[in-house]
Design a protein around this motif. Structure first.
Motif, PDB file in Angstrom:
ATOM      1  N   ARG A 116      19.347  15.663  67.771  1.00  0.00           N
ATOM      2  CA  ARG A 116      20.977  15.196  67.825  1.00  0.00           C
ATOM      3  C   ARG A 116      21.770  16.105  68.790  1.00  0.00           C
ATOM      4  NH1 ARG A 116      22.729  11.508  64.237  1.00  0.00           N
ATOM      5  NH2 ARG A 116      21.536  11.015  62.444  1.00  0.00           N
ATOM      6  N   PRO A 176      24.223  10.487  71.968  1.00  0.00           N
ATOM      7  CA  PRO A 176      24.125   9.818  71.036  1.00  0.00           C
ATOM      8  C   PRO A 176      23.373   8.452  71.383  1.00  0.00           C
ATOM      9  CG  PRO A 176      26.447  10.501  70.986  1.00  0.00           C
ATOM     10  CD  PRO A 176      25.680  10.984  72.368  1.00  0.00           C
ATOM     11  N   TYR A 203      19.987   9.545  71.561  1.00  0.00           N
ATOM     12  CA  TYR A 203      19.123   9.779  70.201  1.00  0.00           C
ATOM     13  C   TYR A 203      18.931   8.563  69.459  1.00  0.00           C
ATOM     14  CZ  TYR A 203      18.892  11.146  65.431  1.00  0.00           C
ATOM     15  OH  TYR A 203      18.632  11.611  64.244  1.00  0.00           O
TER      16      TYR A 203
END
Length: 135
Positions: free
Chosen positions: A13, A18, A21
């Motif tokens: 993470r 984001p 991920y």
């Protein structure tokens, strides 16, 4: 499954954006026709954005019109691993990086593309990083 590159989820993470991920570690899919490598013709090597393993080359990339980068074969036979995926109510074959287990996309067969393998590795651009040839 054990991988050469293993990290706790918190580290993935922290290291990935984001949206990276979500695709690489949670098997999401980017929207079609939005990825940076969908239409690129740049010669080079495509590596895993999570761990840097070399996965595909531009020599095996082809235009399938599907909205994601398509390859007919990985760079090396052991560069990717395949796994059964039943997440969308149908059986598909997921493609993962063999070095870190990150989700790359799916592979399809028998679609009739004029390629040597009759396979289409449909890969999320966000899963890849292209290193262009210097020549």
């Amino acid at each position: 499954m054990s991988y050469d590159v293993e990290k706790p989820d918190e580290q993935w993470r922290a290291e990935l954006a984001p949206d990276e991920y979500k695709v690489l570690r949670r098997a999401a899919t980017e929207m079609p026709f939005t990825g940076e490598y969908t239409d690129t013709k740049t010669r080079g090597v495509y590596s895993c954005r999570a761990c840097g393993a070399e996965l595909f080359t531009s020599a095996e990339k082809f235009d399938s019109g599907c909205g994601w980068p398509s390859f007919y074969d990985p760079k090396d036979s052991d560069a990717v691993e395949l796994a059964e995926d039943r997440s969308y109510g149908v059986v598909q074959t997921e493609v993962r990086c063999a070095r870190c287990g990150s989700h790359l996309g799916h592979v399809f067969e028998g679609e009739g593309f004029p390629t040597p393998t009759d396979q289409r590795y449909c890969i999320n651009s966000i899963s890849l990083r292209l290193t262009a040839d210097e020549s």
